[in-house]
Design an enzyme around this catalytic site. Structure first.
Site, PDB file in Angstrom:
ATOM      1  NE  ARG A 263      -3.543  -2.402   2.591  1.00  0.00           N
ATOM      2  CZ  ARG A 263      -4.486  -2.816   3.220  1.00  0.00           C
ATOM      3  NH1 ARG A 263      -4.623  -1.857   4.288  1.00  0.00           N
ATOM      4  NH2 ARG A 263      -5.324  -3.822   3.426  1.00  0.00           N
ATOM      5  NE  ARG A 278      -1.458   5.158   8.641  1.00  0.00           N
ATOM      6  CZ  ARG A 278      -2.924   5.058   8.672  1.00  0.00           C
ATOM      7  NH1 ARG A 278      -3.444   4.661   7.526  1.00  0.00           N
ATOM      8  NH2 ARG A 278      -3.682   5.395   9.517  1.00  0.00           N
ATOM      9  CD  GLU A 350      -8.443  -0.910  11.081  1.00  0.00           C
ATOM     10  OE1 GLU A 350      -8.062  -1.782  10.249  1.00  0.00           O
ATOM     11  OE2 GLU A 350      -8.055   0.229  10.689  1.00  0.00           O
ATOM     12  CB  SER A 353     -11.638  -3.408   8.674  1.00  0.00           C
ATOM     13  OG  SER A 353     -11.274  -2.423   9.464  1.00  0.00           O
ATOM     14  NE  ARG A 391      -2.143  -1.476  11.305  1.00  0.00           N
ATOM     15  CZ  ARG A 391      -3.068  -0.412  11.114  1.00  0.00           C
ATOM     16  NH1 ARG A 391      -3.888  -0.474  12.034  1.00  0.00           N
ATOM     17  NH2 ARG A 391      -2.857   0.648  10.408  1.00  0.00           N
TER      18      ARG A 391
END
Length: 430
Positions: A263, A278, A350, A353, A391
C-alpha cells in the site's frame, strides 16, 4: 457497483442514504444516462428490424426482376445509421459505467451516523489492558533493544515505512501467521489458498480498489502487461470466482490466505510513520466469505468472531466497534473494527476490519449463484483481517513486555516457536 435502475427507483432514498457517507448522488445525471441508453437501444432495435425487412425486400424484388437500386441505397443508409448509433451507445455505456463505478455502496441502516472513528459505536470490550509498574515502552524501542526489529536497515534497503524482523522476531512473525491459518482452517472451516500477488486492472476493479483508489496502489508493468501489487488477499480471493455461477449447494465459501500486502498510503504521510502500524509492505492473513445474500448479516457476525478468536488465543485485550456510515469503506455496507490495546499510546488501535459488502462487489466481479427457480442471482461477499502480522506483533510486544526489557509470550505460540521468553538481548528462552 450498483444497478442503475435500482438507484433510480429508490430516488430520494438513495440520495439520503449515500449522503450519510458524505457522497452526493447526481440522480438527474444518472437518470439522463439511463434514459439515453434505453432510447439508443430502442432506436438500434428499430433500425435493425428495418434493415432485416429491407434485406428481405431486396431478395424478393431481385427474384421478381424488379429495380433494387433504391432498396440497396436504403440498406447502406441503415448500415451507417446502425454503426453511428452503436458508437454512440458505446460512449453512453462507458459514461454510465464510469459513474456507477464511482458511487460507493449504500450504508446499512444500523451503521451509526458520523464520518470519523470518533463516531464509531463500541459493541464490547474483551480482556483487561495490562497495568505496568513501570513506564511501558513502545514496540519500536522494545524491538530495537532486543534486536528483533531493524528499521534502520529496512530504510537503507527500501526507504521509510518498511521493517526487517530478525532472529526471534522473524520466528515470531512466522509463528503468528501459522497460528492464524491453523485457527481458520482447523477450527473455523476456511480453505487455505496460495494466490498471485500481482493482479490485473479488472481484478482490482472487481473488489472496488479501482478506479477510486489507484493512487494508493503500487503498479508495475512488463512489456504490454499492466499489473498491480495486491493491497490485501481479499482482491485475489474474491475474484477467484469472477464471471462464475457458484452452485447453491457450495455456499457459503470460506477462503483464507497469508500474503504480503502493498500500500502506498497516499495522503497518510505524517500519520503512524513510526513502527509497524502503517507500512508500505506487511504480511496479513485474510478471510473471505462468499454467501447467499440472505445470510450476509449472520455471516458478518460469524466472521467477526473468527477474527476475535485470534486475539483471544493470544490473550490480547481488545474491543469491537461498529463504524459510522461516513467512515465505512467504499465497497462496504457495514463494518466492524476490532481494536487492540496499545499500551504505549494508552488507547485501542484498529487491528482488523470485517465488512459485509452485500452484492456490491459481486455485481462488479459478476459472481453469481442460482435462486430456487434456477435463475442466476448475485451472491454476497464479506472479508476481514484475521489478522495482520505486523500490527499483531506490535500489540504483542507491548502487552507482553516486562520491566527488564524481556518479553513473555502467550502459551499458544510455544508449539510454533519452541520458546516462551525473549531475553532483553533477543535470545529465545524456554
Amino acid at each position: 457497483m450498483h444497478d442503475a435502475r435500482a438507484l433510480i427507483d429508490m430516488g430520494a432514498e438513495a440520495v439520503r442514504r449515500l449522503a450519510r457517507r458524505g457522497y452526493t448522488l447526481d440522480l438527474p445525471a444518472l437518470e439522463d444516462l439511463q434514459s439515453r441508453r434505453n432510447q439508443n437501444i430502442r432506436s438500434a432495435d428499430e433500425l435493425r428490424a428495418e434493415s432485416k425487412r429491407v434485406a428481405s425486400e431486396v431478395q424478393q424484388t431481385a427474384k421478381a426482376g424488379g429495380d433494387i437500386s433504391k432498396l440497396k441505397e436504403r440498406a447502406r443508409e441503415l448500415k451507417d445509421e446502425i454503426r453511428d448509433i452503436d458508437a454512440g451507445q458505446e460512449q453512453i455505456q462507458e459514461q454510465l459505467r464510469d459513474l456507477l463505478l464511482s458511487i460507493p455502496n449504500l450504508p446499512a441502516d444500523e451503521a451509526p451516523d458520523g464520518d470519523s472513528d470518533a463516531d464509531a459505536v463500541e459493541v464490547r470490550r474483551v480482556g483487561t489492558p495490562p497495568v505496568f509498574s513501570f513506564e511501558p515502552k513502545d514496540h519500536v524501542d522494545l524491538g530495537e533493544a532486543t534486536g528483533i526489529l531493524d528499521f534502520a536497515r529496512a530504510t537503507k534497503l527500501s526507504g521509510p515505512r518498511f521493517a526487517v524482523t530478525r532472529g526471534a522476531g522473524a520466528a515470531l512473525e512466522r509463528a503468528l501467521a501459522t497460528l492464524f491459518l491453523d485457527l481458520h482452517t482447523r477450527r473455523h472451516g476456511y480453505v487455505e489458498h496460495a494466490v498471485p500477488y500481482l493482479v490485473t486492472r479488472k481484478t482490482m476493479t472487481g473488489t472496488g480498489q479501482l478506479p477510486k483508489f489507484e493512487e494508493d496502489l503500487f503498479k508495475t508493468g512488463v512489456a504490454d502487461r499492466e499489473l498491480f501489487l495486491i493491497p490485501t488477499a481479499e482482491v485475489p480471493l474474491t475474484n477467484l470466482y469472477a464471471d462464475e455461477i457458484i452452485p447453491p449447494a457450495e455456499l457459503p465459501l470460506a477462503l483464507t490466505a497469508q500474503t504480503p500486502c502493498f500500500r502506498s498510503e497516499a495522503g497518510s504521510y505524517g500519520r503512524d510513520t513510526r513502527g509497524l502500524i502503517r507500512q508500505h509492505q506487511f504480511s496479513k492473513v485474510e478471510m473471505v466469505r462468499i454467501v447467499d445474500p440472505a445470510e450476509s448479516g449472520a455471516e458478518l457476525e460469524r466472521m467477526v468472531g473468527h477474527a476475535e478468536a485470534c486475539l483471544k488465543e493470544l490473550g490480547l485485550a481488545y474491543r469491537v466497534v461498529m463504524l459510522a456510515a461516513g467512515d465505512t469503506g467504499f465497497s462496504a455496507q457495514l463494518t466492524y473494527d476490532i481494536e487492540v490495546w496499545i499500551p504505549s499510546q494508552n488507547t485501542y488501535r484498529e487491528i482488523s476490519s470485517v465488512s459485509d459488502f452485500g452484492t456490491f462487489q459481486a455485481r462488479r466481479a459478476n459472481i453469481r449463484t442460482r435462486d430456487e427457480n434456477g435463475k442466476p442471482k448475485l451472491v454476497a461477499t464479506l472479508n476481514g483481517s484475521g489478522l495482520p502480522i505486523g500490527r499483531t506483533l506490535a500489540a504483542l510486544l507491548e502487552q507482553c513486555q516486562q520491566e527488564d526489557g524481556s518479553l513473555v509470550l502467550p502459551e499458544a505460540l510455544v508449539p510454533y516457536l519452541g520458546f516462551r521468553r525473549i531475553a532483553p538481548d533477543g535470545t529465545p528462552e524456554a
